[in-house]
Design an enzyme around this catalytic site. Structure first.
Site, short mmCIF file in Angstrom:
data_model
loop_
_atom_site.label_atom_id
_atom_site.label_comp_id
_atom_site.label_asym_id
_atom_site.label_seq_id
_atom_site.Cartn_x
_atom_site.Cartn_y
_atom_site.Cartn_z
N HIS A 1 -7.22 -7.31 6.07
CA HIS A 1 -8.22 -6.25 5.92
C HIS A 1 -9.62 -6.78 5.65
O HIS A 1 -10.47 -6.06 5.16
CB HIS A 1 -7.79 -5.29 4.80
CG HIS A 1 -6.53 -4.56 5.14
ND1 HIS A 1 -5.76 -3.91 4.20
CD2 HIS A 1 -5.88 -4.39 6.32
CE1 HIS A 1 -4.71 -3.37 4.79
NE2 HIS A 1 -4.75 -3.66 6.08
N TYR B 1 -19.30 -1.95 -1.91
CA TYR B 1 -18.76 -3.30 -1.65
C TYR B 1 -19.51 -4.37 -2.44
O TYR B 1 -18.93 -5.38 -2.84
CB TYR B 1 -18.73 -3.59 -0.14
CG TYR B 1 -17.60 -2.82 0.53
CD1 TYR B 1 -17.84 -1.59 1.14
CD2 TYR B 1 -16.29 -3.29 0.46
CE1 TYR B 1 -16.79 -0.86 1.69
CE2 TYR B 1 -15.25 -2.56 1.02
CZ TYR B 1 -15.49 -1.34 1.62
OH TYR B 1 -14.46 -0.61 2.14
N ASN C 1 -5.45 -8.01 0.59
CA ASN C 1 -6.55 -8.05 -0.38
C ASN C 1 -7.79 -8.68 0.24
O ASN C 1 -7.70 -9.53 1.12
CB ASN C 1 -6.12 -8.84 -1.63
CG ASN C 1 -4.94 -8.17 -2.33
OD1 ASN C 1 -4.69 -6.99 -2.12
ND2 ASN C 1 -4.20 -8.94 -3.11
N ARG D 1 -17.70 -4.28 -5.74
CA ARG D 1 -16.35 -4.88 -5.66
C ARG D 1 -16.44 -6.39 -5.43
O ARG D 1 -15.62 -7.16 -5.93
CB ARG D 1 -15.54 -4.21 -4.54
CG ARG D 1 -15.08 -2.80 -4.88
CD ARG D 1 -14.22 -2.21 -3.79
NE ARG D 1 -13.02 -2.98 -3.57
CZ ARG D 1 -12.32 -2.94 -2.42
NH1 ARG D 1 -12.74 -2.17 -1.43
NH2 ARG D 1 -11.23 -3.65 -2.27
N1 APR Z 1 2.12 -6.61 -10.47
C1 APR Z 1 2.70 -6.33 -9.26
N2 APR Z 1 2.50 -5.16 -8.59
C2 APR Z 1 1.70 -4.25 -9.18
C3 APR Z 1 1.07 -4.46 -10.43
C4 APR Z 1 1.31 -5.71 -11.08
N3 APR Z 1 0.76 -6.00 -12.27
N4 APR Z 1 0.34 -3.34 -10.75
C5 APR Z 1 0.50 -2.48 -9.71
N5 APR Z 1 1.33 -3.02 -8.78
C6 APR Z 1 1.78 -2.44 -7.51
C7 APR Z 1 1.89 -0.92 -7.50
O1 APR Z 1 3.14 -0.53 -8.03
C8 APR Z 1 1.79 -0.65 -5.99
O2 APR Z 1 3.05 -0.77 -5.37
O3 APR Z 1 0.82 -2.76 -6.54
C9 APR Z 1 0.87 -1.77 -5.50
C10 APR Z 1 -0.54 -1.29 -5.24
O4 APR Z 1 -0.50 -0.43 -4.13
P1 APR Z 1 -1.91 0.07 -3.52
O5 APR Z 1 -2.83 0.44 -4.63
O6 APR Z 1 -1.56 1.07 -2.45
O7 APR Z 1 -2.52 -1.24 -2.85
P2 APR Z 1 -2.15 -1.85 -1.44
O8 APR Z 1 -0.72 -1.64 -1.10
O9 APR Z 1 -2.65 -3.26 -1.45
O10 APR Z 1 -3.08 -0.99 -0.43
C11 APR Z 1 -3.05 -1.39 0.94
O11 APR Z 1 -4.78 0.24 1.40
O12 APR Z 1 -6.73 1.18 0.68
C12 APR Z 1 -6.19 0.30 1.59
O13 APR Z 1 -7.21 -1.54 2.59
C13 APR Z 1 -6.74 -1.08 1.38
O14 APR Z 1 -5.59 -3.19 1.45
C14 APR Z 1 -5.54 -1.88 0.93
C15 APR Z 1 -4.39 -1.12 1.55
#
Ligand code: APR
Length: 232
Positions: free
Chosen positions: A104, A53, A87, A56
């Site tokens: 989160h 962390y 986020n 990050r």
């Molecule tokens: N613009 C828009 N969307 C994008 C871009 C971009 N440039 N690049 C990637 N993405 C999309 C991907 O297609 C995907 O649908 O962002 C999403 C990322 O998904 P994850 O990596 O699963 O992130 P997230 O949904 O925020 O994860 C939720 O999981 O690990 C836990 O607590 C953590 O808050 C996080 C939660």
């Protein structure tokens, strides 16, 4: 003046240089969730988790809000905008959004392991390094931990988030795979008749949601374009 509710995920910060979780090369590709984002992992190897962390946090503090964050802040010129974000960076706040609910947690904050109500801004703990280590303690003398919701922990802001969704006139989802609950269930708290939009280069599956359309674009292209329409 409409009430626009926006649910964001790691994808909205991707173009600010912060890694997503489940994309190719995402954080969970190279790290184990159990070891780094869970109470058990923290108990087993607290310094490893604190360092994860600390890294990050440094990256998030060095990142800049992108055109998508800025467009959402501009939307407040004409509408009430409630951002609900998964986020843990502060890019929405730094872009100028005035109502940001972190489901989160927040990298900028750390809290006591003895009393979860003792929450500190990292600036007040160590303004030089913005880090905490084993031995960094709260005012009660207990170990400090990241103010992050780890897997298996409660999401205290969920009720507030669901209440916001129930009062949405328009619901926008940007940059989340909708793979993690309870955040992914928020779209089902939005009234059926309310228009919903997902902006993502890979639109996630959202079963049984009515009045939903999608924009298959990166956030920095799709969000400003949509905001321009909403401000007209
Ligand atoms: N613009 C828009 N969307 C994008 C871009 C971009 N440039 N690049 C990637 N993405 C999309 C991907 O297609 C995907 O649908 O962002 C999403 C990322 O998904 P994850 O990596 O699963 O992130 P997230 O949904 O925020 O994860 C939720 O999981 O690990 C836990 O607590 C953590 O808050 C996080 C939660």
């Amino acid at each position: 003046m409409a009430h626009i509710v926006v649910l964001t995920g790691a994808g909205i910060s991707a173009e600010s240089g912060l890694k997503t979780f489940r994309d190719l090369g995402g954080l969970w590709e190279t790290h184990s969730v159990e070891d780094l984002a869970s109470p058990a992992g923290f108990r087993k190897n607290p310094q490893l988790v604190l360092d994860f962390y600390n890294l990050r946090r440094k990256q998030a503090l060095q990142a800049q809000p992108n055109a998508a964050h800025l467009a959402l802040a501009q939307l407040e010129q004409k509408h009430r905008v409630s951002i609900i974000t998964q986020n843990v960076d502060d890019l929405h706040e730094r872009a100028g959004s005035s109502s940001v609910l972190h489901l989160h947690g927040e990298l900028r904050k750390v809290r006591s392991t003895q009393d979860p109500n003792l929450i500190y801004d990292i600036q007040d703990i160590d303004p030089e390094t913005h880090e905490i280590h084993v031995g960094s303690t709260c005012e009660l003398g207990a170990q400090l931990r990241p103010h992050i919701v780890w897997f298996g922990e409660m999401v205290p802001e969920m009720e507030n988030a669901a209440a916001l969704c129930q009062t949405a006139d328009f619901f926008l989802v940007v940059g989340t795979s909708l793979m993690v609950t309870p955040a992914a269930t928020l779209i089902y708290h939005v009234p059926e008749k309310v228009r919903k939009c997902i902006i993502d280069p890979q639109i996630p599956e959202v079963p049984k949601v009515k009045n939903l359309y999608s924009i298959e674009e990166k956030a920095t292209l799709g969000v400003p374009r949509l905001v321009e329409q909403l401000l007209r």
